[in-house]
Enzyme design. Structure first.
Site, PDB file in Angstrom:
ATOM      1  N   ARG A   1      -0.745   9.902  28.667  1.00  0.00           N
ATOM      2  CA  ARG A   1      -1.537  10.324  27.503  1.00  0.00           C
ATOM      3  C   ARG A   1      -2.837  11.047  27.858  1.00  0.00           C
ATOM      4  O   ARG A   1      -3.762  11.135  27.052  1.00  0.00           O
ATOM      5  CB  ARG A   1      -1.856   9.156  26.573  1.00  0.00           C
ATOM      6  CG  ARG A   1      -0.611   8.500  26.016  1.00  0.00           C
ATOM      7  CD  ARG A   1      -0.938   7.581  24.877  1.00  0.00           C
ATOM      8  NE  ARG A   1       0.251   6.886  24.458  1.00  0.00           N
ATOM      9  CZ  ARG A   1       0.693   5.772  25.042  1.00  0.00           C
ATOM     10  NH1 ARG A   1       0.017   5.229  26.041  1.00  0.00           N
ATOM     11  NH2 ARG A   1       1.801   5.205  24.609  1.00  0.00           N
TER      12      ARG A   1
ATOM     13  N   LYS B   1      -7.301  24.917  26.005  1.00  0.00           N
ATOM     14  CA  LYS B   1      -5.946  25.177  25.494  1.00  0.00           C
ATOM     15  C   LYS B   1      -4.974  25.122  26.660  1.00  0.00           C
ATOM     16  O   LYS B   1      -5.165  25.808  27.669  1.00  0.00           O
ATOM     17  CB  LYS B   1      -5.869  26.563  24.853  1.00  0.00           C
ATOM     18  CG  LYS B   1      -6.404  26.630  23.452  1.00  0.00           C
ATOM     19  CD  LYS B   1      -6.011  27.968  22.851  1.00  0.00           C
ATOM     20  CE  LYS B   1      -6.568  28.140  21.468  1.00  0.00           C
ATOM     21  NZ  LYS B   1      -6.205  29.455  20.905  1.00  0.00           N
TER      22      LYS B   1
ATOM     23  N   GLU C   1      -9.722  41.086  28.620  1.00  0.00           N
ATOM     24  CA  GLU C   1     -10.299  39.941  27.889  1.00  0.00           C
ATOM     25  C   GLU C   1     -11.830  40.054  27.828  1.00  0.00           C
ATOM     26  O   GLU C   1     -12.443  39.598  26.863  1.00  0.00           O
ATOM     27  CB  GLU C   1      -9.883  38.609  28.543  1.00  0.00           C
ATOM     28  CG  GLU C   1      -8.371  38.374  28.624  1.00  0.00           C
ATOM     29  CD  GLU C   1      -7.707  37.936  27.301  1.00  0.00           C
ATOM     30  OE1 GLU C   1      -8.383  37.920  26.260  1.00  0.00           O
ATOM     31  OE2 GLU C   1      -6.487  37.644  27.341  1.00  0.00           O
TER      32      GLU C   1
ATOM     33  N   LYS D   1     -17.472  32.479  25.447  1.00  0.00           N
ATOM     34  CA  LYS D   1     -16.345  31.582  25.156  1.00  0.00           C
ATOM     35  C   LYS D   1     -16.848  30.152  24.965  1.00  0.00           C
ATOM     36  O   LYS D   1     -16.422  29.446  24.055  1.00  0.00           O
ATOM     37  CB  LYS D   1     -15.291  31.655  26.262  1.00  0.00           C
ATOM     38  CG  LYS D   1     -14.135  30.700  25.977  1.00  0.00           C
ATOM     39  CD  LYS D   1     -12.784  31.294  26.110  1.00  0.00           C
ATOM     40  CE  LYS D   1     -11.709  30.332  25.627  1.00  0.00           C
ATOM     41  NZ  LYS D   1     -10.405  30.597  26.158  1.00  0.00           N
TER      42      LYS D   1
ATOM     43  N   GLU E   1      -9.957  25.549  16.752  1.00  0.00           N
ATOM     44  CA  GLU E   1      -9.580  26.811  16.108  1.00  0.00           C
ATOM     45  C   GLU E   1      -9.326  26.684  14.608  1.00  0.00           C
ATOM     46  O   GLU E   1      -8.288  27.084  14.097  1.00  0.00           O
ATOM     47  CB  GLU E   1      -8.353  27.413  16.816  1.00  0.00           C
ATOM     48  CG  GLU E   1      -8.198  28.900  16.525  1.00  0.00           C
ATOM     49  CD  GLU E   1      -7.161  29.578  17.408  1.00  0.00           C
ATOM     50  OE1 GLU E   1      -7.202  29.380  18.631  1.00  0.00           O
ATOM     51  OE2 GLU E   1      -6.327  30.296  16.854  1.00  0.00           O
TER      52      GLU E   1
ATOM     53  N   ARG F   1     -13.090  30.330  16.360  1.00  0.00           N
ATOM     54  CA  ARG F   1     -12.340  30.489  17.611  1.00  0.00           C
ATOM     55  C   ARG F   1     -11.170  31.459  17.452  1.00  0.00           C
ATOM     56  O   ARG F   1     -10.732  32.088  18.419  1.00  0.00           O
ATOM     57  CB  ARG F   1     -11.845  29.117  18.114  1.00  0.00           C
ATOM     58  CG  ARG F   1     -11.222  29.217  19.496  1.00  0.00           C
ATOM     59  CD  ARG F   1     -11.015  27.876  20.172  1.00  0.00           C
ATOM     60  NE  ARG F   1     -10.410  28.075  21.475  1.00  0.00           N
ATOM     61  CZ  ARG F   1     -10.237  27.144  22.380  1.00  0.00           C
ATOM     62  NH1 ARG F   1     -10.645  25.908  22.146  1.00  0.00           N
ATOM     63  NH2 ARG F   1      -9.676  27.411  23.539  1.00  0.00           N
TER      64      ARG F   1
ATOM     65  N   ASN G   1      -8.574  35.713  19.337  1.00  0.00           N
ATOM     66  CA  ASN G   1      -7.199  36.219  19.362  1.00  0.00           C
ATOM     67  C   ASN G   1      -7.118  37.711  19.046  1.00  0.00           C
ATOM     68  O   ASN G   1      -6.022  38.221  18.792  1.00  0.00           O
ATOM     69  CB  ASN G   1      -6.331  35.433  18.376  1.00  0.00           C
ATOM     70  CG  ASN G   1      -6.232  33.981  18.787  1.00  0.00           C
ATOM     71  OD1 ASN G   1      -6.043  33.682  19.960  1.00  0.00           O
ATOM     72  ND2 ASN G   1      -6.386  33.075  17.838  1.00  0.00           N
TER      73      ASN G   1
ATOM     74  N   HIS H   1      -4.174  39.714  20.163  1.00  0.00           N
ATOM     75  CA  HIS H   1      -3.181  38.779  20.701  1.00  0.00           C
ATOM     76  C   HIS H   1      -1.917  38.658  19.847  1.00  0.00           C
ATOM     77  O   HIS H   1      -0.867  38.350  20.377  1.00  0.00           O
ATOM     78  CB  HIS H   1      -3.805  37.397  20.920  1.00  0.00           C
ATOM     79  CG  HIS H   1      -4.666  37.337  22.150  1.00  0.00           C
ATOM     80  ND1 HIS H   1      -5.774  38.128  22.313  1.00  0.00           N
ATOM     81  CD2 HIS H   1      -4.577  36.585  23.285  1.00  0.00           C
ATOM     82  CE1 HIS H   1      -6.335  37.867  23.481  1.00  0.00           C
ATOM     83  NE2 HIS H   1      -5.630  36.944  24.103  1.00  0.00           N
TER      84      HIS H   1
ATOM     85  N   HIS I   1       1.135  39.167  21.936  1.00  0.00           N
ATOM     86  CA  HIS I   1       2.163  38.137  22.142  1.00  0.00           C
ATOM     87  C   HIS I   1       3.544  38.660  21.763  1.00  0.00           C
ATOM     88  O   HIS I   1       4.542  38.357  22.414  1.00  0.00           O
ATOM     89  CB  HIS I   1       1.841  36.883  21.318  1.00  0.00           C
ATOM     90  CG  HIS I   1       0.727  36.067  21.906  1.00  0.00           C
ATOM     91  ND1 HIS I   1       0.119  35.035  21.232  1.00  0.00           N
ATOM     92  CD2 HIS I   1       0.118  36.123  23.105  1.00  0.00           C
ATOM     93  CE1 HIS I   1      -0.821  34.505  21.993  1.00  0.00           C
ATOM     94  NE2 HIS I   1      -0.842  35.144  23.131  1.00  0.00           N
TER      95      HIS I   1
ATOM     96  N   HIS J   1      -0.060  39.683  30.593  1.00  0.00           N
ATOM     97  CA  HIS J   1      -0.704  39.221  29.355  1.00  0.00           C
ATOM     98  C   HIS J   1      -1.885  40.136  28.971  1.00  0.00           C
ATOM     99  O   HIS J   1      -1.981  40.600  27.841  1.00  0.00           O
ATOM    100  CB  HIS J   1      -1.163  37.771  29.532  1.00  0.00           C
ATOM    101  CG  HIS J   1      -1.941  37.249  28.377  1.00  0.00           C
ATOM    102  ND1 HIS J   1      -1.357  36.941  27.160  1.00  0.00           N
ATOM    103  CD2 HIS J   1      -3.270  37.007  28.212  1.00  0.00           C
ATOM    104  CE1 HIS J   1      -2.284  36.516  26.324  1.00  0.00           C
ATOM    105  NE2 HIS J   1      -3.459  36.547  26.938  1.00  0.00           N
TER     106      HIS J   1
END
Ligand SMILES: NC(=O)c1ccc[n+]([C@@H]2O[C@H](COP(=O)([O-])OP(=O)(O)OC[C@H]3O[C@@H](n4cnc5c(N)ncnc54)[C@H](O)[C@@H]3O)[C@@H](O)[C@H]2O)c1
Length: 359
Positions: free
Chosen positions: A118, A140, A182, A224, A234, A238, A242, A245, A249, A262
């Site tokens: 966990r 993330k 980025e 960031k 998010e 936040r 993206n 993105h 993606h 990426h």
């Protein structure tokens, strides 16, 4: 060495940025306090930096797991390999996973650390520019599903991020450019001054000038860290990170995660977001041109030639950001001012994707 903090109450953690930090045993011992340590890396990074990191961590009981290299290994299978090793080594809950490598290693190792018993401690030692300015900060973690990127994952903050800018010296030029995409993103969403600095200094970055790199990495992490501190999960701000993105993606998924890096997909996606913003008359043609020109000068692709607009639209709706209220996009009101907005109608997007609405 410069140190920033990601302020998240009891989960706050430092980001250390400097040259040669991978062999700084005093810093490493302070950052990795667990007795049992699994260093997760890959077959490209291991011959370059594993020995140095192990030496720096010699006071700890370290083991290493060397994964195959590539986005195509950011999978549940690889995740299972890490969990298997942690179980084999009988690691306790107070053990630590150290990710040594780019965003792929960081994301999959982080997800394993988030899940094992966990959640155990996790330290990021990013070695690509993209990982140093983006993926190692913010917690993330994820693996890909064959049909969509980052579909399976968790939020799990590292306890420390150690950025050794010297490791960028061995990074292939294409990977360096992918990281710059980025950095450009941060300027576009929130910091017009950074955008101006990049326009004036981009060649210093592509030629790996130490001071320029250090400035760009520091400013990116600062932005960031501030955004993550304000909106860890998010729910709001936040999402601005993206930018480019949702398009990116989709491109990555259509290319089977093997065509575009990426950061390259994000660069093309950023241009598409800018052109959508221009089509909506939010952004001037001149600003759109500035953005495309900067990405081009960084050595990044700015067009997805040969991609079918309808395939793109289909893939975009698979993206995690396409919530139950329909597809949302991060668009630009100006350079340095991004907003999350409902995507325009499919016909408008199709026009932008076909390139009919060129800047
Ligand atoms: N978690 C997040 O917040 C977040 C944010 C952005 C991107 N990402 C993820 O990050 C991944 C992309 O990361 P990336 O661009 O670092 O790719 P990557 O991890 O695949 O690394 C790129 C290549 O560089 C090699 N490499 C790494 N360090 C090197 C070095 N110092 N010298 C020589 N070669 C080196 C790697 O082995 C690999 O071949 C994607 O999966 C993306 O989804 C995650």
């Amino acid at each position: 060495m410069r140190t920033l903090e990601v302020s998240l109450g009891e989960r706050s953690y430092p980001i250390h940025i400097g040259s040669g930090l991978i062999s700084d045993s005093a810093l490493l011992e302070r950052s990795v306090t667990a007795e049992q340590v699994l260093i997760v890396t890959n077959e490209t990074v291991a011959p370059l930096y594993l020995e140095r990191l192990e030496h720096g961590l010699r006071a700890r009981n370290t083991h290493a797991l060397v994964l195959p290299d590539g986005e195509q290994y950011k999978t549940l299978d690889t995740f299972s390999r890490i969990i298997d090793r942690l179980i084999e080594m009988r690691f306790h809950r107070d053990a630590c996973v150290v990710a040594l490598g780019g965003g792929v290693v960081g994301d999959v190792a982080g997800y394993a650390a988030a899940s094992y018993q966990r959640g155990i401690a996790f330290v990021q030692v990013p070695t690509t520019l993209l990982a140093q300015v983006d993926s190692s900060v913010g917690g993330k973690t994820a693996v890909n599903h064959p049909s969509a990127k980052n579909m399976i994952g968790a939020f799990h903050q590292p306890v420390s991020v150690i950025i050794d800018t010297e490791t960028l010296g061995t990074l292939p030029g294409r990977e360096l450019a992918a990281g710059i995409a980025e950095i450009v993103k941060y300027g576009l969403i929130i910091d017009p001054e950074l955008h101006g600095w990049l326009e004036a200094n981009i060649e210093r970055l592509t030629s790996l000038e130490t001071q320029a790199l250090s400035h760009a990495v520091h400013r990116s992490c600062e932005i960031k860290a501030a955004i993550v501190a304000e909106d860890e999960r998010e729910h709001g701000k936040r999402a601005l990170l993206n930018l480019g993105h949702t398009f990116g993606h989709a491109l990555e998924a259509l290319g089977g995660y093997g065509t575009w890096l990426h950061g390259e997909a994000v660069a093309i996606g950023t241009v598409l977001a800018a052109r959508t913003s221009q089509r909506l008359q939010w952004l001037s043609a001149d600003d759109c041109h500035r953005i495309e020109n900067l990405l081009r000068r960084a050595g990044l692709p700015v067009r997805a030639d040969g991609v079918d607009p309808d395939d793109m639209l289909e893939a975009m709706t698979m993206d995690k950001k396409a919530g139950r209220h329909g597809l949302k996009l991060v668009l630009l009101r100006a350079i340095g001012e991004a907003v999350v907005a409902a995507a325009p109608e499919r016909d408008v997007l199709r026009e932008v994707l076909r390139g009919d609405a060129r800047a």
